[in-house]
Design a protein around this motif. Structure first.
Motif, PDB file in Angstrom:
ATOM      1  N   PRO A  62      34.967   3.523   4.095  1.00  0.00           N
ATOM      2  CA  PRO A  62      34.453   2.173   4.225  1.00  0.00           C
ATOM      3  C   PRO A  62      33.669   1.694   3.021  1.00  0.00           C
ATOM      4  CG  PRO A  62      34.044   3.446   6.226  1.00  0.00           C
ATOM      5  CD  PRO A  62      34.539   4.390   5.197  1.00  0.00           C
ATOM      6  N   SER A  63      33.082   2.594   2.266  1.00  0.00           N
ATOM      7  CA  SER A  63      32.232   2.190   1.152  1.00  0.00           C
ATOM      8  C   SER A  63      33.000   1.658  -0.026  1.00  0.00           C
ATOM      9  CB  SER A  63      31.370   3.374   0.689  1.00  0.00           C
ATOM     10  OG  SER A  63      32.193   4.439   0.286  1.00  0.00           O
ATOM     11  N   GLY A  64      34.296   1.933  -0.126  1.00  0.00           N
ATOM     12  CA  GLY A  64      35.021   1.412  -1.279  1.00  0.00           C
ATOM     13  C   GLY A  64      36.316   2.136  -1.504  1.00  0.00           C
ATOM     14  N   ARG A 296      26.606   0.897  -2.566  1.00  0.00           N
ATOM     15  CA  ARG A 296      27.335   1.775  -1.650  1.00  0.00           C
ATOM     16  C   ARG A 296      26.688   1.864  -0.277  1.00  0.00           C
ATOM     17  NH1 ARG A 296      31.334   4.918  -3.836  1.00  0.00           N
ATOM     18  NH2 ARG A 296      31.510   4.860  -6.120  1.00  0.00           N
ATOM     19  N   THR A 301      31.620  -4.001   2.669  1.00  0.00           N
ATOM     20  CA  THR A 301      32.516  -3.268   1.794  1.00  0.00           C
ATOM     21  C   THR A 301      32.461  -3.859   0.395  1.00  0.00           C
ATOM     22  OG1 THR A 301      34.430  -4.684   2.211  1.00  0.00           O
ATOM     23  CG2 THR A 301      34.059  -2.862   3.749  1.00  0.00           C
ATOM     24  N   HIS A 302      33.097  -3.174  -0.554  1.00  0.00           N
ATOM     25  CA  HIS A 302      33.090  -3.666  -1.934  1.00  0.00           C
ATOM     26  C   HIS A 302      33.746  -5.047  -2.025  1.00  0.00           C
ATOM     27  CE1 HIS A 302      33.707  -2.522  -6.465  1.00  0.00           C
ATOM     28  NE2 HIS A 302      33.025  -3.637  -6.293  1.00  0.00           N
TER      29      HIS A 302
END
Length: 425
Positions: A62-64, A296, A301-302
Motif C-alpha cells: 500500500p505504501s507505494g 511512506r 498512497t503515493h
C-alpha cells in the motif's frame, strides 16, 4: 443586409463575462487533467506489454511501488515527461502564432481547439503504451496553447473586465480539473472512465464561444457569401482597431509592422521575464519535486499524495486568479522572488527529508499556487492597461509566451532532478 440585432448592453456584458470565464475553464481543463493524471499515466503503462494486451500487474504494498529501492518510490520515467509533452507544442504555437495567427479568423481556431481536446481525452483513455498516452497529451497541449493565444487576443475586442473573467476561468479549470480527477478516482472510478466522463468539457467550449459570447462586429470571422464562397471580412473589420502610424496594409488587412512588434515585445520584458521565472519555479516544484515529496507513513498512497498536491496547487491558483478586484500587484518580480525561495526550500526538503508532516507540504503547495495565479492575472491586467488599443491584441497574444517558456524549462530541469534523487538509496 440589415445589421444584426444585438442584445441589450447589460445582457451582453453578462454573457461576455460568463463566456470568457467558461472559455478559460474549458481551454485549460484538458491540460490540467493530463498533469494531474501524469503519475497514473506513467505507472499504468507498466502493466501493459508492448502489444497493448493487459498483463497482471505486480502486487505492490500500500505504501507505494515495489519495483525500486529508492526512498522516493520513483517511476521509471519522470512526470516531467508528461509536462514536456503538455507544454512543448504550446511553446511552439505561442512563439510563432503572434506573427501569423491574426490572418486566421477565430471560428476555425476554436473548432480546432475543440477537436484536439476531444482527441486528447480519447487517446489517453484508450492508450496501451506510453507513446500513445504522450500523443494524447500533445493534443491537449495543442488545444490549450492555440486556445490561450486566441482567447487572450480576443479580449482586445471586449471591455477590459473580461481579462479578469478569463483568468478566473483558467484558475477554475485548474481547481475543477484536479479536483474532479482526484474525486472520481478516489471514489473508485478508473482513470480511463474518469477521462471519458470529461469529454463533455470540449462541448461546453463549443457552446460558450458560438452561442454565449456576443461578438462585436470588429471580430474577424469567416462568413458564407453567394451561397458557397467562404470569405474573410478581416480587412474591413480590423481597419478601425489597427489603424494608426504603427501599422501597414498587409495581405490580410491592417497589421503591425515587424519593427513595431519588436518594440512592443521589448516594452513587455519587465512583465514577461518575471512571469517566466515564476512559472519555471512552480512547475519545477510540480513536475520535478511533487513525485519525490513522498511520505511512506501517510494513510494516502503515493498516487493519492501526488493527486492531492496537484489539487491544492490548483486551488491556490484559482483563488489568486480570481482576486484581481481585491488585490492588484504592479511589481511581478516580487512574486518571482518569493516563488524561487519556495522552490529552493522544497528542493532542500526533498534532499534532506526534514519535513515532519505531509500537511506542511499541503500548506506550501497551496501557497505556491497563490503566487503563481497572482503573477498570471496581474501580468495580463497590467499589459491590458498599458497597451494602446492598436497594440493590445498583439501584446496580449505575445504575453502568454512567458509562462509557457518557464514551464518548458522546468520540464527539462525535472529530468536530471528525477534521475539524481532516484539513484539515492
Amino acid at each position: 443586409e440589415d445589421p444584426p440585432v444585438l442584445p441589450p448592453a447589460h445582457a451582453a456584458c453578462w454573457r461576455n463575462s460568463a463566456g470568457f470565464w467558461l472559455l478559460g475553464l474549458c481551454n485549460n481543463f484538458a491540460y490540467v487533467v493530463m498533469l494531474s493524471a501524469a503519475h497514473d499515466i506513467l505507472s499504468r503503462q507498466g502493466a501493459l506489454d508492448i502489444n497493448g494486451t493487459t498483463q497482471t500487474p505486480p502486487v505492490t504494498p500500500p505504501s507505494g511501488n515495489s519495483s525500486n529501492t529508492s526512498r522516493y518510490d520513483c517511476n521509471p520515467i519522470s512526470t516531467g515527461a508528461v509536462l514536456l509533452a503538455d507544454i512543448l507544442p504550446t511553446l511552439l504555437i505561442k512563439f510563432s502564432a503572434p506573427f501569423y495567427i491574426h490572418r486566421v479568423p477565430y471560428g476555425p481556431r476554436v473548432a480546432l481547439c475543440i477537436l484536439c481536446a476531444w482527441g486528447s481525452f480519447l487517446l489517453v483513455a484508450f492508450s496501451t503504451t506510453v507513446g500513445m498516452s504522450i500523443g494524447g497529451v500533445v493534443l491537449a497541449s495543442i488545444s490549450s496553447g492555440l486556445g490561450e493565444i486566441s482567447f487572450l487576443a480576443l479580449t482586445a475586442f471586449y471591455p477590459s473586465e473580461v481579462v479578469s473573467c478569463w483568468s478566473s476561468g483558467t484558475g477554475g479549470a485548474g481547481l475543477l480539473g484536479a479536483l474532479s480527477y482526484l474525486g472520481l478516482t478516489q471514489a473508485g472510478l478508473s482513470p480511463r472512465h474518469t477521462l471519458l466522463l470529461m469529454l463533455s468539457v470540449p462541448l461546453a467550449m463549443l457552446l460558450s464561444y458560438y452561442l454565449l459570447l456576443v461578438p462585436p462586429p470588429t471580430v474577424p470571422q469567416w462568413c458564407w457569401s453567394d451561397g458557397a464562397v467562404l470569405q474573410d471580412p478581416l480587412p474591413a473589420a480590423r481597419q478601425p482597431l489597427m489603424g494608426g502610424p504603427a501599422v501597414k496594409q498587409g495581405g490580410g488587412g491592417a497589421e503591425l509592422t515587424l519593427q513595431a512588434k519588436g518594440q512592443i515585445v521589448k516594452g513587455l520584458l519587465k512583465y514577461l521575464l518575471p512571469l517566466a521565472l515564476v512559472y519555471f519555479a512552480e512547475y519545477f516544484i510540480n513536475q520535478g519535486l511533487f513525485e519525490l515529496l513522498y511520505f511512506r507513513d501517510s494513510a494516502l498512497t503515493h498516487a493519492q499524495q501526488y493527486r492531492w498536491y496537484q489539487m491544492l496547487y490548483q486551488a491556490g491558483v484559482f483563488v489568486s486568479r480570481s482576486s484581481l478586484r481585491c488585490v492588484q500587484i504592479r511589481h511581478i518580480w516580487v512574486l518571482a522572488l518569493l516563488q524561487c525561495l519556495n522552490m529552493v526550500f522544497l528542493l532542500a526538503a526533498v534532499y534532506f527529508t526534514f519535513l515532519p508532516s505531509i500537511y506542511l507540504v499541503f500548506a506550501l503547495v497551496l501557497y505556491e499556487g497563490l503566487l503563481g495565479g497572482a503573477s498570471y492575472v496581474n501580468t495580463f491586467h497590467n499589459i491590458s492597461l498599458e497597451s494602446p488599443p492598436e497594440e493590445r491584441e498583439f501584446a496580449m497574444g505575445v504575453g502568454c509566451v512567458a509562462d509557457t517558456l518557464g514551464i518548458s524549462l522546468a520540464g527539462a530541469a525535472a529530468f536530471p532532478a528525477h534521475d539524481y534523487f532516484c539513484r539515492l538509496p
